[in-house]
Design a protein around this motif. Sequence first.
Motif, short mmCIF file in Angstrom:
data_model
loop_
_atom_site.label_atom_id
_atom_site.label_comp_id
_atom_site.label_asym_id
_atom_site.label_seq_id
_atom_site.Cartn_x
_atom_site.Cartn_y
_atom_site.Cartn_z
N PHE A 137 0.83 -1.20 0.00
CA PHE A 137 0.00 0.00 0.00
C PHE A 137 0.87 1.26 0.00
O PHE A 137 1.88 1.30 0.70
N PRO A 138 0.48 2.30 -0.75
CA PRO A 138 -0.74 2.43 -1.57
C PRO A 138 -0.59 1.93 -2.99
O PRO A 138 -1.48 2.14 -3.81
N GLN A 161 -6.67 6.94 -5.86
CA GLN A 161 -8.04 6.45 -5.61
C GLN A 161 -8.62 5.80 -6.84
O GLN A 161 -9.36 4.81 -6.74
N TRP A 207 -5.54 2.31 -5.34
CA TRP A 207 -6.28 1.96 -4.12
C TRP A 207 -7.31 0.86 -4.32
O TRP A 207 -7.70 0.20 -3.35
N GLN A 209 -8.87 -1.39 -1.39
CA GLN A 209 -10.19 -1.04 -0.89
C GLN A 209 -11.09 -2.27 -0.84
O GLN A 209 -11.79 -2.50 0.16
N GLN A 264 -5.40 8.32 5.23
CA GLN A 264 -5.89 7.60 4.06
C GLN A 264 -6.21 6.14 4.35
O GLN A 264 -7.35 5.71 4.20
N LEU A 279 -10.06 4.87 3.95
CA LEU A 279 -10.39 3.48 3.61
C LEU A 279 -10.93 2.68 4.80
O LEU A 279 -11.40 1.56 4.62
#
Length: 430
Positions: free
Chosen positions: A248-249, A273, A277, A281, A317, A322
């Motif tokens: 991550f990320p 995003q 991600w 997610q 974040q 998340l």
Amino acid sequence: MNKFWTRRAGIVVLGLLLALSAACANKENGGSSPSDAPTFTDSPSSAPATPSASSPEPAESPIVEPDPTQAILTSMTLEQKIGQMLLVGIDGTEMDKEMNRLITEQHVGGIILYKNNFSDLEGSVRLVNELKKANEGNPAPLFMSVDQEGGKVSRLPKDFTAIPDAAKVGKTGDPKLAEEMGALLAAEMKVMGFNVDFAPVLDINSNPKNPVIGSRSFGNRADVVTSMGVAVMKGLQQNGAIAVVKHFPGHGDTSVDSHLDLPVVRKTTEQLQAMEWLPFQTAIESGVDAVMVAHILFPLIDPDAPASFSSIIIGDQLRGALGFEGVVITDDMTMGAIADHYGIEDAALKSVEAGTDIILVAHGYDTGKQVYDKLLQAVREGRVSEARIDESVRRILALKLKYQLSDASIPVPKPEDLPNEQIRAWLERL
């Protein structure tokens, strides 16, 4: 429940009996229960009785059950708590005095083994058993971990039939095959005495010049990496192995290997995003237990710290946007991205301040000891509160309890105990 946790459950029950006895005495004397009594939680299955219209008596108090995580945490010293936040590597293929000290004196909570730590089956299992035995006096079993991804990142002895890399599995587009891959990885882990796999890789291989991810990724599309990676994660979890998704990320759009130097990715939060991600997610929504954070600098998000000790990336974040509530672990702090640019001990402390639960120090006994000393000193001097340490240790203990980890020794596997036949049958369907 295994013997380790049964013993701790006995401590909890004793605490409950003492608390109940004190409560009765205090009630008779008009007092309240002692402030140092164990913390209890209401049992969801124990609702108070509803009084009838003819009975004015109040409802009985709900039956409460002790919280084993809190009970263990309360019994720990600060030194033991700090130790739980370290996961360290070992030199060679045999137990030595330095590793024994890290376990018995620094109380490290986990061990990682690499390919050069494995000998034959008998020697490898003997090493695992000796590491676990050294941990007998500590408050929780060890995380016994390994990078067993398949393909070029396969650490276990060559007695095992090779599992291919994620790219080959990703090309099938079949999540069922990916889930079976996770189950096979878990079977390999179990027979060797491991309980944590630093897999699957959820990086999207979007940069053809990437020198470190490549075939370790399930593909160059977010939807493929998401469906296949999360399926592997579930296969590991459902078969008793803790899956740690990484990095991550997102390490897929780098042109530098963080083992050697610090990658810099000039992407905004909105860009991450929209792509990087997405697999993480979905993994979080699907119940992932642990996330590894990468040593990558995202200067448009946090110019002062790489992801592995960025309070923006970890705190705002990963935990904030998340909603991840599980265990956060760094990538190896001895990698060039950190060691050559920031200093390992300082980076480790900043990472804890940012919200990391476990610091991975994969190489160097002295380095592991120095990180331990740095964290301990920071708490004693008031830079980091013990309450902050408790947050991480509570997550770590909860994860160990969830998977009922044990330091019990395991037998040396025979060739027929290895999941090779199942692996070969699975390979025929790829």
